[in-house]
Design a protein around this motif. Structure first.
Motif, PDB file in Angstrom:
ATOM      1  N   ASP A  15      45.186  45.251  40.884  1.00 38.20           N
ATOM      2  CA  ASP A  15      44.024  44.810  41.658  1.00 38.20           C
ATOM      3  C   ASP A  15      43.160  43.938  40.737  1.00 38.20           C
ATOM      4  OD1 ASP A  15      41.578  44.523  42.926  1.00 38.20           O
ATOM      5  OD2 ASP A  15      41.563  46.555  43.741  1.00 38.20           O
ATOM      6  N   SER A  16      43.117  42.637  41.027  1.00 32.54           N
ATOM      7  CA  SER A  16      42.408  41.692  40.137  1.00 32.54           C
ATOM      8  C   SER A  16      40.912  41.959  40.056  1.00 32.54           C
ATOM      9  CB  SER A  16      42.594  40.259  40.625  1.00 32.54           C
ATOM     10  OG  SER A  16      43.928  39.962  40.817  1.00 32.54           O
ATOM     11  N   THR A  17      40.388  42.718  40.998  1.00 37.51           N
ATOM     12  CA  THR A  17      38.936  42.936  41.022  1.00 37.51           C
ATOM     13  C   THR A  17      38.534  44.244  40.346  1.00 37.51           C
ATOM     14  OG1 THR A  17      38.959  44.143  43.126  1.00 37.51           O
ATOM     15  CG2 THR A  17      38.803  41.739  43.239  1.00 37.51           C
ATOM     16  N   ARG A  18      39.533  45.014  39.854  1.00 35.76           N
ATOM     17  CA  ARG A  18      39.188  46.315  39.277  1.00 35.76           C
ATOM     18  C   ARG A  18      39.734  46.439  37.849  1.00 35.76           C
ATOM     19  NH1 ARG A  18      41.082  50.907  42.544  1.00 35.76           N
ATOM     20  NH2 ARG A  18      39.535  52.081  41.401  1.00 35.76           N
ATOM     21  N   PRO A  19      38.993  45.876  36.880  1.00 37.66           N
ATOM     22  CA  PRO A  19      39.479  45.921  35.500  1.00 37.66           C
ATOM     23  C   PRO A  19      39.652  47.343  34.976  1.00 37.66           C
ATOM     24  CG  PRO A  19      37.186  45.199  35.597  1.00 37.66           C
ATOM     25  CD  PRO A  19      37.688  45.203  36.992  1.00 37.66           C
ATOM     26  N   LYS A  76      33.779  41.355  34.525  1.00 42.19           N
ATOM     27  CA  LYS A  76      32.824  42.448  34.440  1.00 42.19           C
ATOM     28  C   LYS A  76      33.560  43.761  34.653  1.00 42.19           C
ATOM     29  CE  LYS A  76      31.486  41.991  39.271  1.00 42.19           C
ATOM     30  NZ  LYS A  76      30.395  41.767  40.218  1.00 42.19           N
ATOM     31  N   GLY A  77      32.967  44.830  34.178  1.00 42.09           N
ATOM     32  CA  GLY A  77      33.609  46.121  34.321  1.00 42.09           C
ATOM     33  C   GLY A  77      32.881  47.173  33.519  1.00 42.09           C
ATOM     34  N   ASN A  78      33.607  48.239  33.188  1.00 38.56           N
ATOM     35  CA  ASN A  78      33.010  49.340  32.455  1.00 38.56           C
ATOM     36  C   ASN A  78      33.771  49.555  31.145  1.00 38.56           C
ATOM     37  OD1 ASN A  78      32.265  52.098  31.604  1.00 38.56           O
ATOM     38  ND2 ASN A  78      31.218  52.114  33.582  1.00 38.56           N
TER      39      ASN A  78
END
Lengths: 271, 181
Positions: B95-99, A4-6
């Protein structure tokens, strides 16, 4: 794990590429302020898509692709309103209205248009729900996305090219004093007129984009066209220094270096 | 005899965990210059590295390994070239959680490769968190060739960081071997 993301950070093209390459199965949800979509994949292939959260009925999809005349679509919808998409597809084939290939073509074109509509999104949330299946009543279809990814990539490259032509939007425009072409021969479209009306050394391109309601890609394309037409010139507000040339590490004796690395390895092992 | 020093650079986007990684293995308190974060977009943590992190591991009597962490934000990229000079290799921490930081990570990776074509590995930090992207997805997102090492990591765990450093050093050895052949 979470996907998930933007879209401002991870484009729709990158997402489709990831899903295709990783052969993912599940549903990709896109939600932006202007549009939303749900794309369902099976092993990296698109099997179902909706623009918005409600599916478009098969008859409307066929009419949209001009495979069924609009006038006939209304009466068929009425006649077969109790049938789901799969039942209706079979009925249309058996009744001789359409062939199976035509139905697949119509749906494929519809899905492609949904994806094309997402290319312009530069902001919005996405999330992928692994293993979510398509509706049981949908027409079974498996669509490879390579072509549309290439198409989207081309569009992205065009944006990159424009960015290299106009790297900063923090510059202003002024009318060229000696336009390279006869201004009477220039036809401007509505977007270009909107931008032209704000050309002033006091307005940055970024500010013009905001008032003209254009995104970065659109404003760059318009400004590029105006520059090519010789109508405007960029006024650079600053002149950043050229980046320093890369510096390479000094060459070393490979044997010595290997020995040195081995010593470091031995030490790290003891941590 | 004068002590010899070698350097490994830890780079990556803002808040990837570079300071934490160095802190996990450094034998000295990590020297860093922390400053209150002022940019709205960077308010994930209260302070951030504006100059560089600096950790140290004594290898033996005449060899010391320094670990340098680059400042995460783009506006400090002038430091990157200085830090990359003479390094053995580098680690790109993600950071794997911040695409939303993956694209930046890719940019940093390409910048460092241009500054110094030395061996490197990519490390997916925070793999212990539930919303971490999988390694496979990160590899695709970063457009990493299958030959490039991509390792999972939890920067606050010494054992995890140790594995990362060893993998980089093995990559350096492989590079030396391939250059020799």
């Amino acid at each position: 794990m979470a996907l998930k993301g933007n879209l401002s950070d991870f484009s729709i093209i990158q997402l489709l590429n990831l899903i295709t390459l990783a052969k993912k199965t599940g549903a990709l949800y896109i939600e932006s302020s202007s549009k939303s979509a749900r794309l369902i994949f099976r092993e990296g292939k698109l099997v179902y898509a909706t623009a918005g959260m409600d599916a478009m009925p098969l008859i409307k999809i066929m009419a949209r692709s001009k495979l069924i005349p609009s006038s006939m679509a209304a009466s068929l919808s009425e006649r077969y309103r109790s049938l789901n998409d799969m039942e209706l597809g079979i009925t249309l084939i058996n009744s001789g209205y359409l062939t199976q290939d035509q139905i697949f073509t119509g749906i494929t074109d519809f899905f492609k248009d949904i994806i094309r509509g997402l290319f312009t999104l530069t902001d919005g949330l996405f999330h992928f729900e692994a293993e979510e299946p398509p509706p049981l009543t949908s027409i079974p279809l498996r669509m490879t996305l390579e072509d549309i990814i290439i198409e989207g990539s081309r569009q992205a490259h065009e944006h990159e090219d424009l960015k290299s032509e106009i790297p900063s939007l923090d510059v202003a425009l002024k009318f060229a004093e000696r336009p390279g072409v006869n201004i009477r021969d220039i036809n401007l479209n509505a977007e270009e007129w909107r931008v032209i009306s704000y050309v002033s050394p006091k307005n940055s391109i970024k500010q013009i984009a905001v008032v003209a309601k254009l995104n970065d890609f659109q404003i760059r394309r318009v400004v590029y066209n105006l520059l090519q037409a010789g109508l405007v010139e960029l006024i650079r507000l600053n002149n950043p220094a050229a980046p320093a040339p890369p510096r390479m590490i000094p060459a070393r004796n490979p044997v010595e270096q290997r020995n040195l690395v081995n010593r470091v390895i031995d030490r790290i092992k003891t941590i | 005899m004068q002590t010899q020093t070698v350097k490994i650079v830890v780079t990556g986007p803002f808040n990837a965990g570079k300071t934490e990684l160095i802190r996990s293995v450094s034998e000295i308190e990590v020297v860093n210059t922390e400053k209150k974060v002022t940019s709205e977009s960077e308010k994930v943590k209260n302070s951030t590295t504006v100059a560089m992190d600096f950790g140290r591991i004594t290898v033996d009597n005449d060899l010391v390994l320094f670990l340098f962490g680059t400042p995460g934000q783009k506006r400090f990229d002038f430091m990157w070239e200085i830090l990359s000079e003479g390094m053995l290799g580098f680690i790109v921490l993600v950071d794997s959680t911040r695409p939303e930081t993956f694209r930046e990570a890719r940019g940093i990776l390409e910048t460092f490769r241009a500054y110094a074509p030395t061996p490197y590995i990519v490390v997916a930090n925070k793999q212990d968190l539930t919303d971490a992207w999988s390694l496979e997805d990160i590899r695709v997102a970063l457009r990493l060739d299958s030959a490039i090492k991509l390792l999972p990591c939890t920067a606050k765990k010494k054992s995890s960081v140790k594995t990362v450093l060893l993998e980089l050093l093995y990559a350096i050895l492989e590079e030396l071997d391939s250059a020799k052949s």
